[in-house]
Design an enzyme around this catalytic site. Structure first.
Site, short mmCIF file in Angstrom:
data_model
loop_
_atom_site.label_atom_id
_atom_site.label_comp_id
_atom_site.label_asym_id
_atom_site.label_seq_id
_atom_site.Cartn_x
_atom_site.Cartn_y
_atom_site.Cartn_z
N SER A 70 23.66 -47.52 99.43
CA SER A 70 23.46 -46.07 99.47
C SER A 70 24.59 -45.30 98.80
O SER A 70 24.76 -45.37 97.60
CB SER A 70 23.23 -45.62 100.90
OG SER A 70 22.85 -44.28 100.93
N ASP A 74 22.34 -39.42 95.89
CA ASP A 74 23.28 -40.49 96.22
C ASP A 74 22.86 -41.76 95.46
O ASP A 74 21.95 -41.72 94.64
CB ASP A 74 23.32 -40.71 97.74
CG ASP A 74 21.96 -41.10 98.30
OD1 ASP A 74 20.93 -40.77 97.68
OD2 ASP A 74 21.90 -41.75 99.36
#
Length: 454
Positions: free
Chosen positions: A97, A240
């Protein structure tokens, strides 16, 4: 059985690559997951340098347990979640992530494309540490397939859920910063399909993340802010590393906090659907409750973690949900935080309301927030939390919410102190009716952690 997980964090397993997270580790863990699933499993990854190595190891582990594997390539986490929900029995996403480039991780999904529940985490850990995963005979080893069409289908499906014509007519000027992550394969294409005038930053996938740190916080988005102002764009968008979160920059170059984006979309969703159930975490803004009250919504709060929000949305047939970090969940599309749908929806709001983003945000309820974090080793977290809860209960009459960490509710706001599920830190958020009070409450919270931490 201990109630403490040995490997899993809030969603999957995240470690430094090729140190703990070796091919052997990934392969065995995938075989333990495959033993539980026994079906066709989709596998995808983000553009990290260690992803190809781990992806092949995961595929091998799944095949050895008798699962068929569909390789989806490099794509956002919600792209895999979308595919699993529609076509497959389970899924594995290789991603860390927003973590720095040396990290990677494995996110395991159930047949709805939601992060697997705790009981499956425990079952996989038990197989991993105490037993053996199934290794099927040679004639039952799974097959490998590829599906490289899923990305386009996922983007097109999101477009079909908004008024694309209105967006095209608005001819919006958009700057998008994909942070060299998986969003590079979706965001620029989505925006062009919606007729926007697009300027891209860091939209070449690169696992070293040369453009910026993958976490879309204000200090990492200075270049985006500058470009939005210089080009006179309508909006700046940032994702992200695995493109499940979206952060907006308004036309004046202001960083828009994730809970403002949440509240803006919540308001639109409730208006369009004449009310509905909104699910969020205990760490989210009071503004979400205010908007729900005004537009016939009902808010359910869960512990922190997007898979908990997603599961609750499914169980309660919720309308919309998400977290305060820019991760929004549209349950009729993907049971997880999804940047493609978030971008499409925000552009639709801009196009239909015919107001600049700064004005739309200024019309929302105003609260002031502050976030801080402090290091704390994992083995001290329990003690620190219980000590703080005990002190507050014994010395004050503040209301406590222990759904996740310690949330202390005062008349003029709240502060939440909770340990991270993925890093050796505590996070402390406060929200109040003035910035000064929010800053004070956060500092007070950090002080409580320091008091009990060795």
């Amino acid at each position: 059985m201990s109630d403490k997980k040995r490997l899993f964090g809030t969603f999957g397993v995240r470690r430094t690559a090729n140190d703990v997270l070796t091919p052997e580790f990934a392969s065995r863990l995938a075989a333990c997951y495959g033993t539980q699933i026994k079906g066709t499993v989709a596998v995808g990854g983000d553009p990290r340098t260690s992803t190809p190595m781990l992806k092949e190891a995961v595929k091998a582990g799944l095949l050895s347990s008798g699962c068929d594997v569909v390789d989806l390539g490099i794509l956002p986490t919600p792209g895999v979640q979308y595919a699993v929900r529609k076509y497959y029995d389970g899924g594995v996403m290789i991603t860390a992530s927003h973590n720095p480039p040396q990290y990677n991780g494995l996110k395991f999904l159930d047949e709805f494309g939601i992060g697997i529940p705790d009981e499956m985490d425990f079952a996989i850990e038990k197989l991993y540490f105490d037993e053996e995963p199934d290794r099927v005979p040679f004639n039952e080893i799974g097959q490998i397939y590829h599906n490289d069409k899923i990305i386009d289908e996922y983007v097109d499906e999101a477009i079909s859920k908004v008024d694309a014509e209105a967006i095209r007519d608005a001819k919006l000027k958009v700057v998008v910063d994909c942070g060299c992550g998986a969003g590079s394969y979706t965001a620029p294409y989505l925006l062009r399909k919606l007729g926007c005038e697009v300027t891209t930053l860091n939209s070449q996938a690169d696992g070293f993340f040369p453009g910026r740190d993958p976490e879309p916080i204000e200090e990492n988005l200075q270049e985006l802010i500058k470009v939005v102002k210089e080009l006179g764009a309508d909006i700046g968008l940032a994702h992200d590393g695995d493109a499940d979160r979206t952060i907006c920059i308004d036309e004046k170059g202001n960083f828009v906090l994730g809970d403002k984006t949440f509240t803006l979309v919540e308001k639109q969703m409730l208006k369009e659907n004449d009310g509905g159930i909104i699910v969020t975490t205990v760490a989210t803004s009071q503004a979400i409750y205010d908007i729900a009250e005004e537009y016939n919504g009902e808010v359910i709060a869960t512990a922190v973690g997007d898979l908990l929000v997603a599961r609750k949305l499914k169980d309660e047939d919720g309308l919309f949900g998400g977290e305060e970090n820019g991760g929004l969940i549209f349950p009729d599309f993907v049971y997880g935080r999804d940047a493609v749908m978030t971008v499409a929806k925000i552009l639709e709001i801009l196009a239909k309301e015919k107001k600049p983003l700064s004005q739309l945000v200024s019309e929302l309820p105003v609260y002031y927030a502050k976030k801080m974090k402090i290091e704390c080793s994992d083995d001290q977290k329990e003690f620190v939390m219980s000590s703080i809860a005990e002190e507050i209960q014994n010395t004050t009459d503040f209301e406590l919410d222990l759904t996740d960490g310690v949330k202390i509710l005062k008349d003029d706001g709240w502060v939440i102190i909770r340990p991270s599920g993925t890093e050796p830190i505590f996070r402390c958020f406060a929200e109040c009716d003035s910035q000064e009070k929010a800053d004070e409450m956060t500092a007070w919270g950090i002080g409580l952690i320091k008091k009990y931490k060795k």
